[in-house]
Design an enzyme around this catalytic site. Structure first.
Site, PDB file in Angstrom:
ATOM      1  N   SER A   1       0.835  -1.201   0.000  1.00 32.58           N
ATOM      2  CA  SER A   1       0.000   0.000   0.000  1.00 32.58           C
ATOM      3  C   SER A   1       0.873   1.257   0.000  1.00 32.58           C
ATOM      4  CB  SER A   1      -0.950  -0.045   1.198  1.00 32.58           C
ATOM      5  OG  SER A   1      -1.863   1.020   1.163  1.00 32.58           O
TER       6      SER A   1
ATOM      7  N   HIS B   1      -8.371   0.555  -0.366  1.00 30.18           N
ATOM      8  CA  HIS B   1      -8.185  -0.407  -1.465  1.00 30.18           C
ATOM      9  C   HIS B   1      -9.492  -1.091  -1.869  1.00 30.18           C
ATOM     10  CE1 HIS B   1      -3.959   0.393  -1.361  1.00 30.18           C
ATOM     11  NE2 HIS B   1      -3.949   0.160  -0.071  1.00 30.18           N
TER      12      HIS B   1
END
Length: 313
Positions: free
Chosen positions: A86, A194
């Site tokens: 991430s 996400h």
């Protein structure tokens, strides 16, 4: 020895991070004194509630990554390939030469702000599904009728994170249990990162990325949203725009590293979460971790040999 660097995402931050780097290494002191003073204040003194806000965590974590990467390079340790989880993807791009220090810090500061604003007031939830194959997690999601729920992270065998609207995540969690999940653990996150619910942040990030100068990549990066190296029909801005609202394929990225010949991985950032994932993916990989002076010097000594490192010191 073929070394890969992996960079931590947000979630493992703690009050006091970067303090030992600052106290012991001139490069760290110069960086922390030069950049936004609030970063040093938050890293050293918190409070943890402020440090853990997405808009604050991201530049603080990337500061750790910059310092550790520079100090490892100074010791002659560099990766032949890199990736991050991430937020960690931005640190990987810094290590690869795509971003300089100021650019990456400015970018993640903006990214943190737009992510935080995108989820403000949103009734969402993220959970880790333990002990269920990804095909069955996806099957559980397809059964949900109460709202949006999607896979956010494929972390390692037996650990997949799903996120979305509260009712939909809870419905999916129940289906996962019915299909054999050992546990479903609620995560302490401020939003459904996400997933497609971050579309607003993705769109704003796209606008910002259009103003950023991307330098030539010197070290290959495996990207979150594809678990592949950069392809001819892809661009880094497009992948970063996509990354914020699509699944992170961390497990697949580590398999890609192994295919690349990596036998040693250095996790950079607070904690050993990613090293734990790597060990579940492949126990044969040697893992080191760097987050402060002690872990840095231990890693350098183990990789270069105690005698060589002590001689250089």
């Amino acid at each position: 020895m073929k070394i890969g660097f992996i960079y931590a995402g947000q979630g493992s931050q703690y009050v006091g991070m970067n303090q030992s780097f600052y106290d012991n290494y001139e490069q760290a002191k110069q960086l922390l004194n030069r950049i936004n003073p609030s970063i040093k204040q938050l890293c050293f003194h918190g409070p943890i509630e402020e440090l853990s806000k997405t808009s604050n965590t991201q530049p603080c974590m990337v500061t750790t990554a910059i310092i550790a990467t520079k100090l490892l390079k100074q010791a002659g340790i560099e990766p032949i390939i890199t990736c991050g989880l991430s937020l960690g993807e931005y640190s990987a791009l810094y290590a690869s030469g795509v971003f300089d220090e100021d650019t990456v810090l400015d970018l993640v500061n903006y990214r943190g702000q737009v992510m935080e604003e995108a989820v403000a007031g949103m009734k969402s939830k993220m959970v880790a599904v333990i002990g269920l194959q990804r095909e069955l997690v996806l099957e559980a999601i397809t059964k949900v009728s109460s709202g949006i729920v999607e896979v956010a992270n494929y972390n390692c065998p037996g650990q997949i994170v799903i996120g979305g609207q509260i009712e939909a995540v809870e419905e999916a969690s129940n289906y996962c249990k019915e299909l054999g999940a050992r546990r479903v653990i609620a995560l302490n996150t401020s939003g459904p990162f996400h997933t497609s619910l971050l579309q607003q942040a993705s769109e704003r990030l796209k606008e910002k990325l259009e103003t950023v100068h991307f330098q030539t990549m010197k070290i290959p990066v495996i990207f979150n949203s594809t678990a592949t190296l950069l392809q001819e029909n892809q661009s880094i801005p497009n992948l970063l725009e996509k990354q914020v609202m699509t699944s992170v394929y961390f497990e697949d990225s580590i398999y890609k590293m192994i295919d690349y010949g990596i036998d040693t991985i250095i996790e950079i950032g607070p904690g050993k979460v990613l090293s734990g994932f790597v060990k579940k993916i492949n126990k044969e990989i040697t893992c080191y971790q760097v987050e402060d002076k002690d872990s840095l010097e231990k890693t350098i000594s183990l990789i270069k040999g105690d005698n060589e490192w002590n001689k250089e010191k």
